[in-house]
Design a protein around this motif. Sequence first.
Motif, mmCIF file in Angstrom:
data_model
loop_
_atom_site.group_PDB
_atom_site.id
_atom_site.type_symbol
_atom_site.label_atom_id
_atom_site.label_comp_id
_atom_site.label_asym_id
_atom_site.label_seq_id
_atom_site.Cartn_x
_atom_site.Cartn_y
_atom_site.Cartn_z
ATOM 1 N N CYS A 107 0.833 -1.199 0.000
ATOM 2 C CA CYS A 107 0.000 0.000 0.000
ATOM 3 C C CYS A 107 0.869 1.251 0.000
ATOM 4 C CB CYS A 107 -0.911 -0.012 1.237
ATOM 5 S SG CYS A 107 -2.008 1.419 1.335
ATOM 6 N N CYS A 109 0.685 3.282 6.921
ATOM 7 C CA CYS A 109 -0.230 2.148 6.767
ATOM 8 C C CYS A 109 0.322 1.075 5.843
ATOM 9 C CB CYS A 109 -1.573 2.629 6.239
ATOM 10 S SG CYS A 109 -1.485 3.408 4.602
ATOM 11 N N SER A 110 1.455 1.313 5.231
ATOM 12 C CA SER A 110 1.991 0.361 4.250
ATOM 13 C C SER A 110 2.319 -0.966 4.913
ATOM 14 C CB SER A 110 3.250 0.941 3.602
ATOM 15 O OG SER A 110 2.961 2.162 2.943
ATOM 16 N N ARG A 146 0.206 -3.021 6.227
ATOM 17 C CA ARG A 146 -0.719 -3.373 7.317
ATOM 18 C C ARG A 146 -2.167 -3.475 6.842
ATOM 19 N NH1 ARG A 146 1.534 0.878 11.923
ATOM 20 N NH2 ARG A 146 3.742 0.202 11.829
ATOM 21 N N CYS A 147 -2.375 -3.528 5.543
ATOM 22 C CA CYS A 147 -3.737 -3.526 5.004
ATOM 23 C C CYS A 147 -4.100 -4.850 4.345
ATOM 24 C CB CYS A 147 -3.896 -2.391 3.997
ATOM 25 S SG CYS A 147 -3.543 -0.752 4.682
ATOM 26 N N GLU A 184 -2.327 -6.525 2.065
ATOM 27 C CA GLU A 184 -2.035 -6.471 0.626
ATOM 28 C C GLU A 184 -1.674 -7.841 0.060
ATOM 29 O OE1 GLU A 184 -0.177 -2.641 2.418
ATOM 30 O OE2 GLU A 184 -0.538 -4.720 2.997
ATOM 31 N N CYS A 210 -6.777 -4.091 -2.830
ATOM 32 C CA CYS A 210 -6.124 -3.045 -2.023
ATOM 33 C C CYS A 210 -5.653 -1.897 -2.904
ATOM 34 C CB CYS A 210 -4.955 -3.639 -1.248
ATOM 35 S SG CYS A 210 -5.435 -4.759 0.076
ATOM 36 N N THR A 261 -8.663 0.173 -3.882
ATOM 37 C CA THR A 261 -9.075 1.015 -2.752
ATOM 38 C C THR A 261 -8.150 2.204 -2.586
ATOM 39 O OG1 THR A 261 -9.958 -0.956 -1.642
ATOM 40 C CG2 THR A 261 -9.604 0.996 -0.293
ATOM 41 N N GLU A 262 -6.856 1.973 -2.781
ATOM 42 C CA GLU A 262 -5.874 3.060 -2.629
ATOM 43 C C GLU A 262 -6.100 4.164 -3.657
ATOM 44 O OE1 GLU A 262 -1.129 3.810 -3.497
ATOM 45 O OE2 GLU A 262 -1.794 1.784 -2.975
ATOM 46 N N CYS A 294 -7.408 7.276 -1.794
ATOM 47 C CA CYS A 294 -6.187 8.075 -1.540
ATOM 48 C C CYS A 294 -5.505 8.354 -2.873
ATOM 49 C CB CYS A 294 -5.248 7.338 -0.589
ATOM 50 S SG CYS A 294 -5.981 6.863 0.975
#
Length: 265
Positions: free
Chosen positions: A64, A71-72, A74-75, A77, A84, A87-88, A92
Motif C-alpha cells: 500500500c 499504513c503500508s 498493514r492492510c 495487501e 487493495c 481502494t488506494e 487516496c
Amino acid sequence: MASSQANLEKMHLRQSYRNLWHTDIMGTMRADFPYCCLALWCGPCVSYMLRKRALYNDMSRYVCCAGYMPCSGRCGESRCPEFCLATEVFLCFGNSVASTRFLLQDEFNIQTTQCDNCIIGFMVCLQQVACIFSIVAAIVGSEELSEASQILNCMSDLVYWTVCACMQTQHKIEMDKRDGKFGPQPMAVPPVQQMSRIDQPTPPPAGYAPQPAYGQPYGSYPPPDQGYPPAGYPQGGAYPPPGYPPQGSYPPPQGSYPPQGYPAK
C-alpha cells in the motif's frame, strides 16, 4: 518509528539523484496529449494501471502506497493486492500518484527539476489557502468570503487535477522509455564539437574520420617498407649480376681482334 526514519533517509537520498525525467511536467501535454486527457478524466483508473506497470505487472510486490506511508504493509495487501490497490487509488488518489512517482524515482535515480517542484508546491499551497478561506468563511459567515472560498476551491481543484494528470503522463512516458517503446531515432544527435588544444598532438575529429598524424603514411602512399633493394635486384656482393655479360664473351680472346669484317693492318 523505524519506517519513518527510513522514509526520511530516502527523502534525503533522493536529493542526490542526478538523472532527469524524460519529459518535464510542462512538456507532457505536448509529448502525449491523448494520454494526458485520459489521466484527467479517469485519474484513478490510470493510477491503477501505472502502479501495476511500475511493479512490472507483478502484484505480489504490491505494498500500500509503495511502502511510503505508515499504513503500508498493514492492510492485507498480500491476500488481495488488486482490491487493495483499487481502494488506494480511489480513496487516496493523491497518495497513489505520489507513491508511484517516488517508486520510479528510487528505481532510476530521477530527480525532480526546480520547475516541477514549483508547480507541485503551487498546487499544494493553493489547496491550503482554499481550505483556510473555507474555514474562515464558515466561521465569519460573510457572503464575500464564502464566494471567494468557492472560487479558490474551484481553482485549487482545477490545478490539482491538471497537475496530477500531467504527473501521471510523465510517469507513463518514463516507463515507455524503460520498456523501449520509443524505438530507434531516425537521426542521431551530432557529436559535440571540440576545440583543438596545443597540448594535443592530433586535434580531435569533428564529424570526420580521424586523420593520421604527421609523419605517418596516409592511405597507401608511400608503400610500406619492404626492404632495399627490392626483390629481383641483385643483393650486395653479387655485382656484376650473374649471367652478365656471358662468360668468355668479353674481352675477346687473343688473335680475334679486330673483329671479323674489319681490314687487318
